[in-house]
Design a protein around this motif. Structure first.
Motif, PDB file in Angstrom:
ATOM      1  N   PRO A 128       0.970  -1.209   0.117  1.00 15.70           N
ATOM      2  CA  PRO A 128       0.008   0.132  -0.319  1.00 15.70           C
ATOM      3  C   PRO A 128       0.560   1.114   0.124  1.00 15.70           C
ATOM      4  O   PRO A 128       2.071   1.252   0.641  1.00 15.70           O
ATOM      5  CB  PRO A 128      -0.974  -0.020   1.303  1.00 15.70           C
ATOM      6  CG  PRO A 128      -0.987  -1.587   1.475  1.00 15.70           C
ATOM      7  CD  PRO A 128       0.579  -2.113   1.109  1.00 15.70           C
ATOM      8  N   VAL A 129       0.600   2.158  -0.910  1.00 13.34           N
ATOM      9  CA  VAL A 129       1.143   3.420  -1.144  1.00 13.34           C
ATOM     10  C   VAL A 129       1.534   4.124   0.623  1.00 13.34           C
ATOM     11  O   VAL A 129       2.546   4.772   0.466  1.00 13.34           O
ATOM     12  CB  VAL A 129       0.680   4.341  -1.983  1.00 13.34           C
ATOM     13  CG1 VAL A 129       1.009   3.787  -3.465  1.00 13.34           C
ATOM     14  CG2 VAL A 129      -0.505   5.000  -1.701  1.00 13.34           C
ATOM     15  N   HIS A 130       0.741   4.255   1.340  1.00 11.13           N
ATOM     16  CA  HIS A 130       0.858   4.933   2.487  1.00 11.13           C
ATOM     17  C   HIS A 130       1.915   4.289   3.351  1.00 11.13           C
ATOM     18  O   HIS A 130       2.657   5.140   4.237  1.00 11.13           O
ATOM     19  CB  HIS A 130      -0.475   4.821   3.388  1.00 11.13           C
ATOM     20  CG  HIS A 130      -0.875   3.675   3.922  1.00 11.13           C
ATOM     21  ND1 HIS A 130      -1.479   2.794   3.341  1.00 11.13           N
ATOM     22  CD2 HIS A 130      -0.622   3.111   5.220  1.00 11.13           C
ATOM     23  CE1 HIS A 130      -1.862   1.718   4.218  1.00 11.13           C
ATOM     24  NE2 HIS A 130      -1.302   1.902   5.153  1.00 11.13           N
ATOM     25  N   ARG A 198       4.944  14.898   1.299  1.00 12.85           N
ATOM     26  CA  ARG A 198       3.988  13.849   0.930  1.00 12.85           C
ATOM     27  C   ARG A 198       2.878  14.269   0.001  1.00 12.85           C
ATOM     28  O   ARG A 198       2.415  15.222  -0.095  1.00 12.85           O
ATOM     29  CB  ARG A 198       3.347  13.450   2.304  1.00 12.85           C
ATOM     30  CG  ARG A 198       4.187  13.106   3.487  1.00 12.85           C
ATOM     31  CD  ARG A 198       3.459  12.672   4.910  1.00 12.85           C
ATOM     32  NE  ARG A 198       2.240  11.976   4.910  1.00 12.85           N
ATOM     33  CZ  ARG A 198       2.220  10.704   5.307  1.00 12.85           C
ATOM     34  NH1 ARG A 198       3.384   9.953   5.820  1.00 12.85           N
ATOM     35  NH2 ARG A 198       0.889   9.757   4.890  1.00 12.85           N
ATOM     36  N   GLY A 199       2.689  12.973  -0.545  1.00 14.48           N
ATOM     37  CA  GLY A 199       1.399  13.266  -1.697  1.00 14.48           C
ATOM     38  C   GLY A 199       0.182  13.581  -1.017  1.00 14.48           C
ATOM     39  O   GLY A 199      -0.510  14.151  -1.823  1.00 14.48           O
ATOM     40  N   ASP A 200      -0.242  13.146   0.086  1.00 12.56           N
ATOM     41  CA  ASP A 200      -1.249  13.552   0.885  1.00 12.56           C
ATOM     42  C   ASP A 200      -1.345  14.776   1.470  1.00 12.56           C
ATOM     43  O   ASP A 200      -2.297  15.152   2.228  1.00 12.56           O
ATOM     44  CB  ASP A 200      -1.795  12.457   1.621  1.00 12.56           C
ATOM     45  CG  ASP A 200      -0.927  12.030   2.760  1.00 12.56           C
ATOM     46  OD1 ASP A 200       0.296  12.571   2.802  1.00 12.56           O
ATOM     47  OD2 ASP A 200      -1.026  11.066   3.576  1.00 12.56           O
ATOM     48  N   PRO A 225       4.091   6.335  -4.361  1.00  5.69           N
ATOM     49  CA  PRO A 225       4.518   6.392  -2.804  1.00  5.69           C
ATOM     50  C   PRO A 225       4.019   7.597  -2.106  1.00  5.69           C
ATOM     51  O   PRO A 225       4.068   8.519  -2.567  1.00  5.69           O
ATOM     52  CB  PRO A 225       5.871   6.288  -2.754  1.00  5.69           C
ATOM     53  CG  PRO A 225       6.328   5.466  -3.994  1.00  5.69           C
ATOM     54  CD  PRO A 225       5.247   5.999  -5.070  1.00  5.69           C
ATOM     55  N   VAL A 226       3.529   7.437  -0.659  1.00  4.69           N
ATOM     56  CA  VAL A 226       3.100   8.532  -0.086  1.00  4.69           C
ATOM     57  C   VAL A 226       4.231   9.744  -0.032  1.00  4.69           C
ATOM     58  O   VAL A 226       4.153  10.960  -0.059  1.00  4.69           O
ATOM     59  CB  VAL A 226       2.486   8.407   1.050  1.00  4.69           C
ATOM     60  CG1 VAL A 226       3.535   7.865   2.275  1.00  4.69           C
ATOM     61  CG2 VAL A 226       1.823   9.540   1.762  1.00  4.69           C
TER      62      VAL A 226
END
Length: 336
Positions: A128-130, A198-200, A225-226
């Motif tokens: 999972p990317v996170h 971070r992407g988020d 990836p995050v």
């Protein structure tokens, strides 16, 4: 600012380009154009100073970070990966060196083999990317890939090799990789709007990367990836690329002798119509040096001619949007 050339304005319009194009002409003149949405959800448009993901453009900054550690004696180009990795990633050949990794000549198996993809939007990570929220966390996706060929036998572009470089740099220096890049490259280069995020939780005002899923535009947050590492994940506005190239060739990032080693052609890559050094793509015949990146929701190219001082940068927040514009830009200024 100079006016935007008519040919570039036409292609930006005809291709529904979403991103930023900037040309620094080496004599103090420059121009830029921004088009398309930075956020489709909120109706925010791209601006000339919008930060974008640069995907594999990050690799050049990784290479410079490593070379700066070579300059201060923390590493050596002949340092073996095994001497730093210890028991981790046991399938990496014991003979693989930092230099092999920098030049994509290590032969290690790649966690992201682009030759096996029908398109970058199709790639799905093994975890999972996170969970990929640090360089050490990438061990979970790097392991299990057998050696493809003996070290230095040939060139084979390898994303995983650059994450291994980030691991080596981080462990050798005892500093998180993102901080190393900031301290050793972005700071000296005056890249004030660039860095990992971070992407988020992207930088303020950053463009969201987009791809089409089931006929609808979606952001790329579930595809990457995050938090990026040595092979991608940095954000940068177009102006920072002009600052980067200027500082690099002025000797403010690494010494001129080190840079000369990095831009010396190590491999011919005929399928790309280019050559490769250590961390940089090189024009097939001239002294032009390039960074390029492509990923889900990202396409990026920045090329610099050290003879004229000219820098051309195209960044898009789609996976293929940059290429028609970047090709026209290079042709316009004779860098193709």
């Amino acid at each position: 600012m100079e006016p935007v050339p008519a040919e570039i304005a036409r292609i930006v319009s005809e291709t529904s380009f979403s991103g930023v194009v900037r040309a620094d002409l080496g004599d103090g003149r420059c121009w830029s154009v921004a088009a398309g949405p930075a956020s489709r959800r909120f109706g925010v448009l791209n601006r000339p100073d919008t930060p974008f993901g640069i995907a594999s453009g990050t690799k050049g900054l990784t290479a410079l970070t490593v070379m700066s550690l070579v300059e201060d004696g923390t590493l050596n180009l002949a340092t073996t990966a095994r001497s730093v990795l210890g028991a981790d990633l046991p399938l990496v050949d014991d003979r693989v060196t930092v230099e092999h990794l920098l030049g994509h000549r290590s032969g290690i198996g790649d966690y992201l083999d682009e030759s096996e993809l029908s398109g970058v939007d199709d790639h799905v990570l093994r975890v999972p990317v996170h969970r990929l929220d640090s360089t050490e966390a990438y061990l979970a996706v790097l392991q299990g890939f057998p050696t493809a060929f003996p070290p230095d036998e040939r060139f084979a572009y390898c994303n995983g090799g650059y994450v291994v470089l980030a691991l080596i740099a981080e462990r050798a220096a005892g500093v998180p990789f993102a901080d190393l890049v900031q301290q050793r490259v972005c700071g000296p280069a005056g890249m004030t709007g660039s860095g990992f995020a971070r992407g988020d939780a992207p930088p303020e005002g950053a463009a969201e990367g987009y791809l089409v899923v089931d006929g609808e535009w979606r952001t790329n947050v579930l595809h990457l990836p995050v938090l990026g590492s040595g092979d991608g994940g940095m954000y940068a506005p177009a102006a920072d690329l002009a600052a980067f190239w200027s500082a690099l060739f002025a000797g403010r990032v690494v010494a001129p002798a080190s840079l000369a080693v990095m831009v010396q052609p190590r491999s011919d890559v005929p399928e790309e119509g280019r050559r490769y050094g250590l961390g940089f793509w090189l024009h097939r015949t001239s002294s032009v040096v390039m960074l390029e990146g492509c990923d889900a929701g990202i396409s990026f190219r920045s090329e610099h001619d050290p003879v004229t001082g000219r820098t051309l940068t195209t960044i898009a927040n789609t996976a293929d949007g940059a290429w028609p514009v970047a090709a026209a830009l290079a042709a316009l200024y004779g860098l193709d």
